[in-house]
Design a protein around this motif. Structure first.
Motif, PDB file in Angstrom:
ATOM      1  N   LEU A   1       7.584   8.323   4.586  1.00 34.00           N
ATOM      2  CA  LEU A   1       7.707   6.788   4.666  1.00 34.00           C
ATOM      3  C   LEU A   1       8.567   6.055   4.036  1.00 34.00           C
ATOM      4  O   LEU A   1       8.670   5.079   4.231  1.00 34.00           O
ATOM      5  N   ARG A   2       9.612   6.642   3.104  1.00 35.82           N
ATOM      6  CA  ARG A   2      10.642   6.216   2.885  1.00 35.82           C
ATOM      7  C   ARG A   2      11.891   5.629   3.445  1.00 35.82           C
ATOM      8  O   ARG A   2      12.343   3.799   3.949  1.00 35.82           O
ATOM      9  N   GLY A   3      11.255   6.471   4.061  1.00 33.07           N
ATOM     10  CA  GLY A   3      12.750   6.404   5.211  1.00 33.07           C
ATOM     11  C   GLY A   3      12.619   5.380   6.458  1.00 33.07           C
ATOM     12  O   GLY A   3      13.078   4.615   7.512  1.00 33.07           O
TER      13      GLY A   3
ATOM     14  N   GLU B   1       4.053   8.363  14.871  1.00 36.60           N
ATOM     15  CA  GLU B   1       4.117   9.872  15.968  1.00 36.60           C
ATOM     16  C   GLU B   1       5.197  10.812  14.607  1.00 36.60           C
ATOM     17  O   GLU B   1       4.798  11.540  14.887  1.00 36.60           O
ATOM     18  N   GLN B   2       5.713  10.650  13.792  1.00 40.91           N
ATOM     19  CA  GLN B   2       6.200  11.400  12.640  1.00 40.91           C
ATOM     20  C   GLN B   2       5.213  12.403  11.414  1.00 40.91           C
ATOM     21  O   GLN B   2       5.463  12.686  11.171  1.00 40.91           O
ATOM     22  N   ILE B   3       4.195  10.861  11.551  1.00 36.87           N
ATOM     23  CA  ILE B   3       3.116  10.614  10.303  1.00 36.87           C
ATOM     24  C   ILE B   3       2.251  11.750  11.185  1.00 36.87           C
ATOM     25  O   ILE B   3       1.452  12.885  10.526  1.00 36.87           O
TER      26      ILE B   3
ATOM     27  N   PHE C   1       0.542  -1.000   0.589  1.00 40.50           N
ATOM     28  CA  PHE C   1      -0.133  -0.055  -0.182  1.00 40.50           C
ATOM     29  C   PHE C   1       1.070   1.307  -0.273  1.00 40.50           C
ATOM     30  O   PHE C   1       0.270   2.332  -1.042  1.00 40.50           O
ATOM     31  N   VAL C   2       2.094   1.387   0.585  1.00 45.24           N
ATOM     32  CA  VAL C   2       2.255   2.478   0.917  1.00 45.24           C
ATOM     33  C   VAL C   2       3.356   2.614   0.070  1.00 45.24           C
ATOM     34  O   VAL C   2       3.892   3.738  -0.542  1.00 45.24           O
ATOM     35  N   ASN C   3       4.072   1.218  -0.227  1.00 42.28           N
ATOM     36  CA  ASN C   3       4.219   1.768  -1.889  1.00 42.28           C
ATOM     37  C   ASN C   3       4.073   2.371  -3.366  1.00 42.28           C
ATOM     38  O   ASN C   3       4.467   2.772  -4.134  1.00 42.28           O
TER      39      ASN C   3
END
Length: 606
Positions: free
Chosen positions: A443-445, A533-535, A396-398
């Protein structure tokens, strides 16, 4: 409503509208940027929701020992004994040599019919006072019922009451719904933990006092009810007790107060709901009450002692319950691996194996073997579920970070939407929403960290030969476009589970002091928590960030709103200026026309 163009003949309203449409073009662009930002925020939050679901699923599945160390039990004769195993069970075999007796519950019943033979049979739904019972309930007259509820503010054994207590026989004391035996004085030594003594006038200012046999916990709810007898009482009451025993062999004394306006159904419900642990029903055919313990087995350790003792005329004379008629319950008696032992119930757990006796059988005839082993299928399913959920999340994220971005497809304005069909709008916005998270660094990180968590060895495990995920048959796919999705060699995974299920469990769930010492699933769960947390700092909607000023995109949204609001105010000023200019032009043209008409009139008169 404006009426214009009388002097010039021009459609000034349309002209102003067209001019303002041109003036508002920068604002339309800002609104489109704001809409795009909102879509981006929604997509981030959707990912965060999936991350949180995945994080929770890890805890509920692969980190639970009961799933990863699941055991199965088999019985050589399920007609005699059924067996299941918990994760605590060791791999091995029990042999049940014999089951000499099954556990039964203690029972008692009315020794004779409740109804008077010369009268109509009792109606269980009507007040006891109106029914033709053969026995006497030992009613006493009563006026009011004094009731006081006290919440214990600190641990202690005594408390002063505002209620003046009368005869101890008419007092009921319950702590958190459990009845206590009321006594008037200390017996030999101290009173028992299940007893309470009434200390008349022994409290502050001469108040009645309750003294308990053991300290009550802070916050416990003490309920005291007392029935005051009066000569002209309009209601009658009767007090009775049932003494039973718990698994530790301690007495459980339950005190009841019944009134004559209750029905037999009410009485039975009160008994069934009590802490006595009994089940009561009335059989209309035999016209008798039946009472049984809700638990099987024998709990009174005194030789020949009764399991249920009924005290008070209400039970012994009214309901005809004779203590000598009791059929005492029995324990399940059996021999396991040559050891004779007992259990209160026919279903019990021994070393993580739950067995249920179905029938008795003698020694030497039908010995039953109970074998336990690792439930490989359950462990496999747990690991496969984890991998599938991980792959779904990666996929999904890719998809989001690799989506094509269409620069020419901006969010639609209201005018643009009005000029398009619903299908055209849907297709347009599908392209407009595409690629908003393309190559997003957060997201990639985050998912790069997931891959490192999965592939790095787990330090500090007891099993030095099993510290990487590839060793149990889980590897990345050969297609680099999959972005690190996992695939399972089921034969290799099954062999690893069969060989050392504890090592497989620790590979995923080890809880060492450092990140490198933690199991794979525990690492990924911690990294998912960090990514969430980052998002949330960027897009909000999680970790309490629900106001725009609490996250980055929200602050940008607020900035757009301020800019649009300021632009709207400026547009109002511009529109007012246009109208002023056109009105001035209309006025000038009107004056010019008037002068022309006047000159024409003068010339015509010559």
């Amino acid at each position: 409503m404006r009426l214009t163009g009388f002097a010039t003949g021009m459609d000034i309203n349309q002209m102003v509208t067209d001019l303002m449409r041109a003036e508002r073009m920068p604002m339309e662009s800002m609104k489109k940027d704001q809409q795009q930002l909102e879509w981006k925020m929604d997509q981030f939050r959707e990912i965060n929701l999936k991350l949180d679901t995945f994080r929770t699923s890890i805890f509920d599945t692969i980190l639970r020992r009961s799933n990863m160390m699941a055991k199965s039990a088999t019985s050589s004769n399920e007609q005699l004994i059924k067996a299941t195993a918990t994760a605590a069970a060791g791999n091995g075999t029990f042999t049940i040599n014999s089951v000499d007796s099954l556990a039964t519950a203690t029972t008692n019943a009315s020794s004779k019919k409740l109804s008077n033979e010369n009268e109509a049979k009792i109606d269980r739904t009507k007040a006891l006072a109106t029914q033709n019972f053969d026995g006497e309930f030992g009613w006493s007259d009563t006026g009011i019922v004094n009731r006081e509820v006290i919440t214990v503010d600190q641990r202690h054994t005594d408390m002063d009451l505002n209620t003046e207590l009368g005869n101890p026989d008419s007092v009921v004391v319950k702590v958190n719904g459990v009845s206590y035996k009321v006594v008037e004085e200390f017996g030999e030594g101290n009173i028992r933990a299940t007893q309470v003594m009434i200390n008349k006038n022994g409290g502050a200012d001469g108040k009645d006092q309750l003294v308990f046999g053991a300290e009550l916990a802070k916050g416990a709810k003490v309920e005291v009810s007392s029935f005051t007898q009066t000569e002209d009482g309009t209601q009658r009451f009767a007090t009775s007790e049932i003494t039973t025993f718990n698994e530790q062999g301690d007495e459980v004394i339950t005190k009841f107060v019944f009134t004559d306006d209750q029905s037999l159904n009410n009485v039975m419900k009160q008994m069934n709901d009590s802490s006595a642990g009994i089940s009561v029903f009335y059989d209309e055919f035999s016209d008798k009450i039946s009472v049984s313990r809700t638990e099987t087995g024998r709990f009174n350790t005194t030789e020949g002692g009764k399991e249920m003792t009924f005290t008070g005329d209400f039970f012994t004379a009214g309901l005809q319950l004779d203590n000598d008629a009791e059929k005492s319950g029995t324990n399940a008696s059996f021999t396991v691996n040559g050891l004779a032992t007992e259990r209160h119930s026919n279903t019990f757990t021994m070393d993580g194996v739950t067995m249920t006796f179905q029938e008795k059988f003698a020694a030497g005839t039908n010995s039953v073997s109970i074998g336990t082993s690792t439930n490989v299928d359950t462990v496999m399913d747990t690991i496969k579920t984890f991998v599938e959920e991980y792959n779904e999340l990666v996929d999904f994220v890719n998809g989001k970070t690799g989506e094509e971005y269409h620069r020419d497809f901006r969010p639609l304005s209201d005018d643009e939407r009005n000029a398009m069909s619903e299908r055209e709008i849907e297709r347009w916005e599908e392209k407009a929403m595409s690629g908003l998270l393309r190559n997003d660094r957060t997201l990639r990180g985050g998912f790069s960290t997931f891959r490192m968590d999965m592939y790095s060895p787990v330090n500090g495990l007891d099993s030095a030969t099993l510290n990487q995920i590839a060793q149990i048959g889980i590897t990345t796919t050969n297609n680099f476009r999959d972005g690190g999705k996992l695939e399972i060699n089921e034969d290799k995974l099954r062999a690893a589970i069969e060989n050392d299920p504890e090592a497989v469990y620790q590979l995923f769930a080890a809880d060492g002091p450092t990140h490198a010492d933690k199991g794979l699933a525990r690492r990924v769960r911690a990294s998912a928590d960090g990514l969430i947390e980052q998002i949330s700092r960027q897009a909000g909607g999680n970790r309490g960030r629900n106001m725009n000023h609490q996250f980055a995109l929200g602050r940008q949204m607020a900035n757009f709103e301020d800019r649009i609001s300021n632009f709207e105010r400026r547009m109002q000023q511009v529109e007012s200026r246009y109208w002023s200019q056109f009105n001035a032009m209309e006025k000038a043209v009107a004056q010019s026309n008037a002068q022309a008409e006047s000159l024409f009139a003068q010339l015509s008169s010559w």
